[in-house]
Design an enzyme around this catalytic site. Structure first.
Site, PDB file in Angstrom:
ATOM      1  CG  LEU A 217      -1.906  -1.208   1.242  1.00 13.94           C
ATOM      2  CD1 LEU A 217      -2.494  -1.413   2.623  1.00 13.94           C
ATOM      3  CD2 LEU A 217      -3.014  -0.992   0.215  1.00 13.94           C
ATOM      4  N   PRO A 218       0.290   2.424  -0.356  1.00 14.24           N
ATOM      5  CG  PRO A 218      -0.985   3.800  -1.731  1.00 14.24           C
ATOM      6  CD  PRO A 218      -1.091   2.619  -0.838  1.00 14.24           C
TER       7      PRO A 218
ATOM      8  CE  LYS B 172      12.123   1.090  -1.908  1.00 11.91           C
ATOM      9  NZ  LYS B 172      10.725   0.723  -1.976  1.00 11.91           N
TER      10      LYS B 172
ATOM     11  CB  THR C 289       8.268   2.170   0.593  1.00  7.80           C
ATOM     12  OG1 THR C 289       8.851   1.175  -0.241  1.00  7.80           O
ATOM     13  CG2 THR C 289       9.377   3.094   1.103  1.00  7.80           C
TER      14      THR C 289
ATOM     15  CE  LYS D  19       6.143   6.038   0.024  1.00  4.62           C
ATOM     16  NZ  LYS D  19       5.452   4.738  -0.041  1.00  4.62           N
TER      17      LYS D  19
END
Length: 303
Positions: free
Chosen positions: A65-66, A171, A96, A246
């Site tokens: 999911l975002p 990440k 992420t 983001k």
């Protein structure tokens, strides 16, 4: 073969689940976007009505999911994963997100008797489609080893990064480095052009010299050089400016918490923010090259 639940069937999730289906797994998926569900269904995903149906009978449940708030929302509450999943189900978040949210998910899952790992990915849409993603797993060693078996059909490389949140830490740091590399490619490519160098000749030189990087090899912001650059496709997004910003913002947040200075990441974040402010957030992140020489048209960008 396993039963896999999947929440989040966007650009990444739809392609990742397609590879799980190809590997013979049963995938029960859901997304709030009907178009995403329709696309995933064409690839063999069984579209179900919501979270409760996704987790029912699942050996493992993935979330992709975002944002952290989205992930947290599908875990919590009467309709969430924790309320409906069997305690034997492995929970894997490949989103992420911020480290604090990931830490909360680890701790709360453990309190409730679940096994949870963070397993974000690198490689973008093309890697998701080709099943060559790099997965970075954080969590208990036994749970991480179990997750590898489910992840393999989607991956080119799988790394056990360490304990809880170490996957997302890897990440965030990696994507921060990518964004900084993009700055170098933006400025180097445009300086070489202004000085009269043939673009391909300069790219060949950088490829065998100290300017070489993954971004330079794959995403060089000049058309007709690599064949894999968004510059060859009007800077349509392989990795959008929205998502890149983001990720850099997450790195800056983590850096602030750690008490370290990240000036190059701050500049990258500023340029990505400028693209978003111009209404170009859905274009590729490498479009920041347009800020190097604003008096000239950027090669590869069609008006």
């Amino acid at each position: 073969m396993s039963v896999i639940g999947w929440l989040g069937l966007g650009n990444m999730g739809s392609r990742m689940t397609a590879n799980l289906v190809k590997a013979g797994h049963t995938v029960n998926g859901f997304d709030l976007n009907p178009d995403a569900c329709e696309a995933a269904a064409k690839n063999g995903v069984n579209i179900v009505g919501g979270t409760a149906e996704v987790v029912e009978g699942a050996d493992v449940v993935f979330t992709m999911l975002p944002k952290g708030a989205h992930v947290r929302s599908v875990f919590e509450g009467d309709n969430g994963i924790w309320a409906h999943a069997d305690k034997s189900t492995l929970l894997v978040d490949s989103s992420t997100i911020d480290i604090e949210t990931s830490k909360f998910l680890h701790e709360e899952s453990a309190k409730r008797g679940f096994r949870f790992v963070d397993a974000p990915v690198s490689g973008g849409i093309s890697g998701a489609e080709a099943a060559t993603l790099a997965f970075m797993i954080g969590g208990d060693a036994d749970a991480a080893d179990e997750a590898r078996g489910y992840i393999e059909p989607m991956a080119g490389n799988i790394f056990n990064a360490g304990g809880p949140t170490m996957g997302i830490a890897a990440k965030i740091a990696n994507n921060m480095m990518l964004s900084i590399s993009m700055l170098a490619n933006s400025e180097g490519s445009q300086l070489a052009r202004r000085l009269g160098l043939d673009p391909k000749v300069f790219w060949d030189i950088a490829s065998t010299s100290s300017g070489q990087s993954w971004a330079q090899q794959k995403w060089y912001p000049v058309p007709g050089i690599t064949g894999t650059s968004p510059a060859d496709n009007n800077f349509d997004a392989g990795f959008s400016a929205d998502l890149a910003r983001k990720d850099v913002a997450l790195a800056l947040e983590a850096g602030e918490s750690a008490g370290i200075n990240l000036p190059a990441a701050t500049l990258a974040c500023s340029q990505l923010s400028s693209l978003i402010d111009e209404g170009l957030g859905s274009k590729d992140c490498t479009l920041i090259a347009k800020y190097v020489d604003p008096a000239s048209e950027l090669q590869g960008l069609k008006s």
